[in-house]
Enzyme design. Structure first.
Site, PDB file in Angstrom:
ATOM      1  N   LYS A   1       3.822   2.035   0.582  1.00  0.00           N
ATOM      2  CA  LYS A   1       3.168   2.492   1.807  1.00  0.00           C
ATOM      3  C   LYS A   1       1.848   3.175   1.428  1.00  0.00           C
ATOM      4  O   LYS A   1       1.835   4.140   0.650  1.00  0.00           O
ATOM      5  CB  LYS A   1       4.090   3.486   2.496  1.00  0.00           C
TER       6      LYS A   1
HETATM    7  C1  E4P Z   1       6.263   5.482   9.973  1.00  0.00           C
HETATM    8  O1  E4P Z   1       6.471   4.841   8.978  1.00  0.00           O
HETATM    9  C2  E4P Z   1       6.360   6.937  10.050  1.00  0.00           C
HETATM   10  O2  E4P Z   1       7.277   7.377   9.086  1.00  0.00           O
HETATM   11  C3  E4P Z   1       6.902   7.420  11.348  1.00  0.00           C
HETATM   12  O3  E4P Z   1       7.275   6.379  12.202  1.00  0.00           O
HETATM   13  C4  E4P Z   1       6.173   8.546  11.955  1.00  0.00           C
HETATM   14  O4  E4P Z   1       6.865   8.938  13.115  1.00  0.00           O
HETATM   15  P1  E4P Z   1       6.606  10.330  13.850  1.00  0.00           P
HETATM   16  O5  E4P Z   1       5.317  10.228  14.597  1.00  0.00           O
HETATM   17  O6  E4P Z   1       7.772  10.469  14.765  1.00  0.00           O
HETATM   18  O7  E4P Z   1       6.552  11.381  12.774  1.00  0.00           O
END
Ligand code: E4P
Length: 218
Positions: free
Chosen positions: A87
């Site tokens: 990522k």
């Molecule tokens: C995506 O990979 C992120 O980990 C995640 O979906 C972020 O979500 P949030 O906005 O609820 O923290």
């Protein structure tokens, strides 16, 4: 649509996996910290533990913000397990890292996407996934689902292989709307996944069936 769970909590991952509908896992540094997973070695081991539970893609995030640091971390993360997807944040150094890593056959998930232009750039660099954060757009009075639709249109126009991973999903309607629009993947909390199963008429109907069966089989 593929279902990923967005957590570093092993119990939630196991519970979702036991449902038989889980296709992968996404995590991020905040989710790791929430579970008390700190220190490079513990974090790497936690990714391995997740990979040992779920037979699907597991996104593991780099913490560097420069090209050299990101590719070094990315190569190390990818070596942990065949299911690891690296990522990378949506910054220009990240685009360079995605291009480099995809050239080496390492799959990437470009995270923190908030515009269709960012998604286009990541797709051109060869990202396996782009992660538009729909909940965080909703949080600032912007329609996160509109972004999914815009990216879907652009990717279809040019037949990009990059998959749209709808992220920052908060509730079951997000999942349903993403499926209607044609997101390839959604990642959300266990609560949103389980909420898809709930309907009061199902509960009432089942209650009645069980009562009728019991009455006829005394
Ligand atoms: C995506 O990979 C992120 O980990 C995640 O979906 C972020 O979500 P949030 O906005 O609820 O923290």
């Amino acid at each position: 649509m593929k279902f990923f769970i967005d957590t570093a909590n092993l119990n939630d991952i196991r519970e979702a996996n036991d449902l038989g509908i889980l296709d992968g896992v996404t995590t991020n540094p905040s989710l790791m910290a929430k579970e008390g997973i700190t220190g490079a070695e513990n974090i790497l081991q936690h990714y391995v533990d997740i990979c040992n539970i779920v037979d699907g893609d597991v996104s593991a995030e780099v913490n560097s913000v420069d090209f050299e640091g990101m590719i070094k971390e990315g190569v190390a993360l990818a070596a942990l397990h065949k299911n690891i997807v690296v990522k990378i944040p949506m910054i220009l150094e990240g685009i360079k890292a995605i291009k480099y890593l995809s050239g080496k056959g390492i799959r990437t998930n470009c995270t923190l996407i908030f515009s269709s232009g960012q998604a286009l750039l990541a797709a051109k660099a060869g990202a396996t996934y782009v992660s538009p954060f729909i909940g965080r757009l909703d949080d600032i009075s912007t329609n996160g689902l509109d972004l999914i639709a815009q990216i879907r249109l652009i990717f279809d126009n040019y037949a990009y292989n990059t998959e749209i991973l709808a992220a920052s999903v908060r509730h079951p309607m997000h999942i349903i709307n993403c499926a209607e629009i044609g997101a390839d993947v959604m990642t959300g909390p266990l609560s949103a996944i389980k909420a898809l199963a709930k309907h009061p008429l199902t509960d009432l109907g089942l209650q009645q069936f069980l009562a009728d069966f019991a009455a006829g089989n005394k």
